[in-house]
Design a protein around this motif. Structure first.
Motif, short mmCIF file in Angstrom:
data_model
loop_
_atom_site.label_atom_id
_atom_site.label_comp_id
_atom_site.label_asym_id
_atom_site.label_seq_id
_atom_site.Cartn_x
_atom_site.Cartn_y
_atom_site.Cartn_z
N ASP A 65 0.83 -1.21 0.00
CA ASP A 65 0.00 0.00 0.00
C ASP A 65 0.87 1.26 0.00
O ASP A 65 0.62 2.19 -0.78
N ILE A 66 1.88 1.30 0.87
CA ILE A 66 2.72 2.51 0.91
C ILE A 66 3.58 2.61 -0.35
O ILE A 66 3.93 3.71 -0.77
N TYR A 67 3.88 1.48 -0.98
CA TYR A 67 4.58 1.50 -2.27
C TYR A 67 3.66 2.08 -3.35
O TYR A 67 4.07 2.96 -4.12
N ARG A 68 2.42 1.62 -3.42
CA ARG A 68 1.47 2.12 -4.42
C ARG A 68 1.15 3.61 -4.21
O ARG A 68 0.87 4.33 -5.16
N GLN A 69 1.24 4.05 -2.96
CA GLN A 69 1.03 5.47 -2.66
C GLN A 69 2.28 6.30 -2.97
O GLN A 69 2.31 7.50 -2.74
N ARG A 70 3.32 5.62 -3.42
CA ARG A 70 4.62 6.25 -3.77
C ARG A 70 5.31 6.87 -2.55
O ARG A 70 6.06 7.84 -2.67
N LEU A 71 5.04 6.30 -1.37
CA LEU A 71 5.73 6.75 -0.17
C LEU A 71 7.09 6.08 -0.04
O LEU A 71 7.97 6.58 0.65
#
Length: 129
Positions: A65-71
């Protein structure tokens, strides 16, 4: 009629769970679970010494999820995977691991925030001192 024994596990809602102290503890728990899965083990809720408020896949989903949010980016994922497999964090005092240590801290800090929102990682209590 066969006489097979049935194993009845306690309902998970009756078991008090223990949140992780931080993102690193959650990640290493997930990593150990993954290594055991690769060796053929199967994760069964309720059959652990320290009950956690999630399944290992919940930690993985939070990272994605944090990868997909580009975090976090691909370098973060590579560092998480590499050191997760070794079950040891990068050593910030070793010149060749200093960049990995920065990526590690950044990724696990963001993971901790995501997992705190889900009650998987303990939130820091505010103290009036």
């Amino acid at each position: 009629m066969s006489s097979t024994k049935r194993i009845v596990l306690p309902p998970t809602h009756d078991v008090e769970t223990v949140p992780f102290a931080d993102g690193e503890e959650a990640w290493f728990w997930f990593s150990r679970c993954q290594l055991m899965r690769m060796d053929g083990a199967r994760f069964v809720a309720g059959m652990v010494e320290t009950p956690r408020p999630c399944d290992p896949d919940d930690v993985y989903r939070a990272v994605m999820d944090i990868y997909r949010q580009r975090l976090i980016g691909n370098p973060h994922l590579q560092v998480l995977g590499s050191y997760g497999e070794k079950l040891t964090p990068p050593d910030e005092y070793m010149r060749e691991e200093q960049q990995d240590a920065c990526l590690w801290r950044d990724a696990l800090g963001r993971l901790a925030v995501a997992l705190q929102k889900k009650g998987i990682v303990r939130t820091e209590e505010k103290r009036d001192e």
